[in-house]
Design an enzyme around this catalytic site. Structure first.
Site, PDB file in Angstrom:
ATOM      1  N   ASP A   9      39.246 104.755 106.680  1.00 26.43           N
ATOM      2  CA  ASP A   9      39.883 103.499 107.078  1.00 26.43           C
ATOM      3  C   ASP A   9      38.824 102.672 107.808  1.00 26.43           C
ATOM      4  O   ASP A   9      38.273 103.125 108.819  1.00 26.43           O
ATOM      5  CB  ASP A   9      41.058 103.831 108.005  1.00 26.43           C
ATOM      6  CG  ASP A   9      41.779 102.593 108.500  1.00 26.43           C
ATOM      7  OD1 ASP A   9      41.253 101.468 108.372  1.00 26.43           O
ATOM      8  OD2 ASP A   9      42.879 102.759 109.046  1.00 26.43           O
ATOM      9  N   ILE A  10      38.555 101.496 107.310  1.00 26.66           N
ATOM     10  CA  ILE A  10      37.458 100.703 107.886  1.00 26.66           C
ATOM     11  C   ILE A  10      37.734 100.297 109.332  1.00 26.66           C
ATOM     12  O   ILE A  10      36.805 100.105 110.108  1.00 26.66           O
ATOM     13  CB  ILE A  10      37.138  99.476 106.989  1.00 26.66           C
ATOM     14  CG1 ILE A  10      35.709  98.999 107.239  1.00 26.66           C
ATOM     15  CG2 ILE A  10      38.154  98.364 107.185  1.00 26.66           C
ATOM     16  CD1 ILE A  10      35.168  98.088 106.173  1.00 26.66           C
ATOM     17  N   ASN A  23      40.841  86.113 102.549  1.00 27.58           N
ATOM     18  CA  ASN A  23      41.027  85.029 101.575  1.00 27.58           C
ATOM     19  C   ASN A  23      40.599  83.741 102.258  1.00 27.58           C
ATOM     20  O   ASN A  23      40.357  83.715 103.470  1.00 27.58           O
ATOM     21  CB  ASN A  23      42.467  84.968 101.061  1.00 27.58           C
ATOM     22  CG  ASN A  23      43.451  84.726 102.181  1.00 27.58           C
ATOM     23  OD1 ASN A  23      43.434  83.677 102.822  1.00 27.58           O
ATOM     24  ND2 ASN A  23      44.303  85.708 102.456  1.00 27.58           N
ATOM     25  N   GLY A  31      46.420  94.381 102.184  1.00 29.01           N
ATOM     26  CA  GLY A  31      45.238  95.216 101.995  1.00 29.01           C
ATOM     27  C   GLY A  31      44.432  95.425 103.264  1.00 29.01           C
ATOM     28  O   GLY A  31      44.979  95.588 104.352  1.00 29.01           O
ATOM     29  N   VAL A  32      43.130  95.398 103.102  1.00 34.83           N
ATOM     30  CA  VAL A  32      42.242  95.661 104.237  1.00 34.83           C
ATOM     31  C   VAL A  32      42.334  94.521 105.269  1.00 34.83           C
ATOM     32  O   VAL A  32      42.225  94.753 106.479  1.00 34.83           O
ATOM     33  CB  VAL A  32      40.803  95.924 103.727  1.00 34.83           C
ATOM     34  CG1 VAL A  32      40.132  94.700 103.216  1.00 34.83           C
ATOM     35  CG2 VAL A  32      39.976  96.609 104.774  1.00 34.83           C
ATOM     36  N   ASP A  33      42.585  93.332 104.806  1.00 35.23           N
ATOM     37  CA  ASP A  33      42.753  92.164 105.684  1.00 35.23           C
ATOM     38  C   ASP A  33      43.926  92.402 106.649  1.00 35.23           C
ATOM     39  O   ASP A  33      43.795  92.236 107.880  1.00 35.23           O
ATOM     40  CB  ASP A  33      43.012  90.930 104.794  1.00 35.23           C
ATOM     41  CG  ASP A  33      42.851  89.606 105.507  1.00 35.23           C
ATOM     42  OD1 ASP A  33      42.449  89.606 106.686  1.00 35.23           O
ATOM     43  OD2 ASP A  33      43.133  88.566 104.875  1.00 35.23           O
ATOM     44  N   GLY A 123      40.808  95.289  95.150  1.00 36.22           N
ATOM     45  CA  GLY A 123      42.220  95.598  95.385  1.00 36.22           C
ATOM     46  C   GLY A 123      43.099  94.537  94.753  1.00 36.22           C
ATOM     47  O   GLY A 123      43.143  94.402  93.524  1.00 36.22           O
ATOM     48  N   VAL A 124      43.751  93.746  95.583  1.00 37.81           N
ATOM     49  CA  VAL A 124      44.642  92.667  95.128  1.00 37.81           C
ATOM     50  C   VAL A 124      43.919  91.723  94.159  1.00 37.81           C
ATOM     51  O   VAL A 124      44.525  91.218  93.204  1.00 37.81           O
ATOM     52  CB  VAL A 124      45.175  91.871  96.342  1.00 37.81           C
ATOM     53  CG1 VAL A 124      45.941  90.636  95.901  1.00 37.81           C
ATOM     54  CG2 VAL A 124      46.057  92.748  97.210  1.00 37.81           C
ATOM     55  N   TYR A 125      42.629  91.506  94.370  1.00 39.54           N
ATOM     56  CA  TYR A 125      41.881  90.559  93.537  1.00 39.54           C
ATOM     57  C   TYR A 125      41.461  91.144  92.183  1.00 39.54           C
ATOM     58  O   TYR A 125      40.879  90.442  91.352  1.00 39.54           O
ATOM     59  CB  TYR A 125      40.685  89.984  94.295  1.00 39.54           C
ATOM     60  CG  TYR A 125      41.051  88.881  95.271  1.00 39.54           C
ATOM     61  CD1 TYR A 125      42.377  88.449  95.429  1.00 39.54           C
ATOM     62  CD2 TYR A 125      40.084  88.247  96.050  1.00 39.54           C
ATOM     63  CE1 TYR A 125      42.717  87.438  96.327  1.00 39.54           C
ATOM     64  CE2 TYR A 125      40.418  87.225  96.945  1.00 39.54           C
ATOM     65  CZ  TYR A 125      41.725  86.833  97.080  1.00 39.54           C
ATOM     66  OH  TYR A 125      42.047  85.825  97.966  1.00 39.54           O
TER      67      TYR A 125
HETATM   68  N1  AR6 Z   1      40.023 100.525 104.935  1.00 42.26           N
HETATM   69  C1  AR6 Z   1      39.182 100.489 103.864  1.00 42.26           C
HETATM   70  N2  AR6 Z   1      39.549 100.027 102.662  1.00 42.26           N
HETATM   71  C2  AR6 Z   1      40.817  99.566 102.524  1.00 42.26           C
HETATM   72  C3  AR6 Z   1      41.754  99.561 103.595  1.00 42.26           C
HETATM   73  C4  AR6 Z   1      41.308 100.068 104.841  1.00 42.26           C
HETATM   74  N3  AR6 Z   1      42.097 100.111 105.918  1.00 42.26           N
HETATM   75  N4  AR6 Z   1      42.921  99.029 103.141  1.00 42.26           N
HETATM   76  C5  AR6 Z   1      42.732  98.732 101.841  1.00 42.26           C
HETATM   77  N5  AR6 Z   1      41.476  99.056 101.465  1.00 42.26           N
HETATM   78  P1  AR6 Z   1      42.090  94.307  99.145  1.00 42.26           P
HETATM   79  P2  AR6 Z   1      40.681  92.117  97.738  1.00 42.26           P
HETATM   80  C6  AR6 Z   1      40.823  98.918 100.151  1.00 42.26           C
HETATM   81  O1  AR6 Z   1      43.302  94.086  98.314  1.00 42.26           O
HETATM   82  O2  AR6 Z   1      40.855  92.795  96.438  1.00 42.26           O
HETATM   83  C7  AR6 Z   1      44.346  90.401 100.936  1.00 42.26           C
HETATM   84  O3  AR6 Z   1      45.706  90.090 100.932  1.00 42.26           O
HETATM   85  C8  AR6 Z   1      41.692  98.737  98.929  1.00 42.26           C
HETATM   86  O4  AR6 Z   1      42.220  99.987  98.501  1.00 42.26           O
HETATM   87  O5  AR6 Z   1      42.261  94.552 100.595  1.00 42.26           O
HETATM   88  O6  AR6 Z   1      39.343  91.534  98.083  1.00 42.26           O
HETATM   89  C9  AR6 Z   1      43.482  89.233 101.391  1.00 42.26           C
HETATM   90  O7  AR6 Z   1      44.129  88.444 102.355  1.00 42.26           O
HETATM   91  C10 AR6 Z   1      40.693  98.148  97.935  1.00 42.26           C
HETATM   92  O8  AR6 Z   1      39.918  99.176  97.316  1.00 42.26           O
HETATM   93  O9  AR6 Z   1      41.028  93.063  99.015  1.00 42.26           O
HETATM   94  C11 AR6 Z   1      43.244  88.490 100.119  1.00 42.26           C
HETATM   95  O10 AR6 Z   1      44.311  87.611  99.837  1.00 42.26           O
HETATM   96  C12 AR6 Z   1      39.739  97.325  98.825  1.00 42.26           C
HETATM   97  O11 AR6 Z   1      40.032  97.730 100.169  1.00 42.26           O
HETATM   98  C13 AR6 Z   1      43.180  89.574  99.077  1.00 42.26           C
HETATM   99  O12 AR6 Z   1      43.945  90.663  99.607  1.00 42.26           O
HETATM  100  C14 AR6 Z   1      39.953  95.820  98.715  1.00 42.26           C
HETATM  101  O13 AR6 Z   1      41.319  95.545  98.491  1.00 42.26           O
HETATM  102  C15 AR6 Z   1      41.779  90.053  98.851  1.00 42.26           C
HETATM  103  O14 AR6 Z   1      41.782  90.997  97.804  1.00 42.26           O
END
Ligand code: AR6
Length: 175
Positions: A9-10, A23, A31-33, A123-125
């Site tokens: 977990d980051i 974003n 997600g991570v945000d 992730g979401v993107y």
């Molecule tokens: N620690 C490390 N990695 C994580 C964590 C965590 N706590 N939580 C999720 N991940 P994403 P994106 C991973 O969707 O694709 C947001 O809503 C996850 O499994 O977080 O760049 C923003 O506000 C995946 O492998 O980011 C934007 O709207 C990776 O982090 C949008 O999502 C990235 O997934 C950005 O989408």
């Protein structure tokens, strides 16, 4: 300089700067945000709002990065970057590479000796994990050595699948 890929977990990383896959609004998300804002507390969102009111009235452009406080986190800084949404019609690789390159440049500006990245855009993107890992590792290997004072680059992956992708790229690249 050390490059390492770990499962975790980051928000829990003991590094100077963690990168947020944000974003353009900088107002948080899932997600991570979402995890970073939840764990870091309201100070991070307040700093993001201040940036929106001053430097980025139209939002942080895709491929750019900016630092704020890390609030309650053990890191000193959160570096917010905006990765591109995956497209099968258009090659957005330069934007994803830019997100990593700009994050490293900002790490240099704030004097971070260690930085942790998530798998931006994967992730979401919707970016395919192997390709996201290839771009992440290639860009950081190329750019990190030029960042003054930076000694540790860590990729913090949230699944075994992501860890395999990043570890594989890293061992291929450093062989
Ligand atoms: N620690 C490390 N990695 C994580 C964590 C965590 N706590 N939580 C999720 N991940 P994403 P994106 C991973 O969707 O694709 C947001 O809503 C996850 O499994 O977080 O760049 C923003 O506000 C995946 O492998 O980011 C934007 O709207 C990776 O982090 C949008 O999502 C990235 O997934 C950005 O989408």
């Amino acid at each position: 300089m050390r490059f390492e890929a770990v499962l975790g977990d980051i928000t829990l990383q003991q590094v100077d700067a963690i990168v947020n896959a944000a974003n353009s609004t900088l107002f948080g998300g899932g997600g991570v945000d979402g995890a970073i804002h939840r764990a870091g507390g309201p100070e991070i969102l307040a700093a993001c709002r201040a940036l929106r009111e001053t430097v980025y009235p139209d939002g942080l452009p895709t491929g750019d990065a900016v630092a704020t406080t890390a609030g309650l986190l053990s890191a000193e800084h959160v570096i917010h970057t905006v990765g591109p949404v995956w497209s099968s019609l258009e090659d957005r690789t330069p934007l994803l590479a830019g997100a990593y390159a700009r994050s490293l440049a900002v790490a240099g500006e704030v004097g971070a000796a260690s930085i942790a990245f998530p798998a931006v855009s994967a992730g979401v993107y919707g970016w395919p994990m192997d390709d996201a890992a290839r771009i992440a590792v290639a860009t950081t290997l190329r750019n990190a050595p030029a960042v003054p004072g930076l000694g540790i680059v860590r990729y913090v992956l949230f699944s075994e699948r992501a860890l395999d992708a990043f570890s594989g790229m890293l061992s291929d690249a450093t062989l």
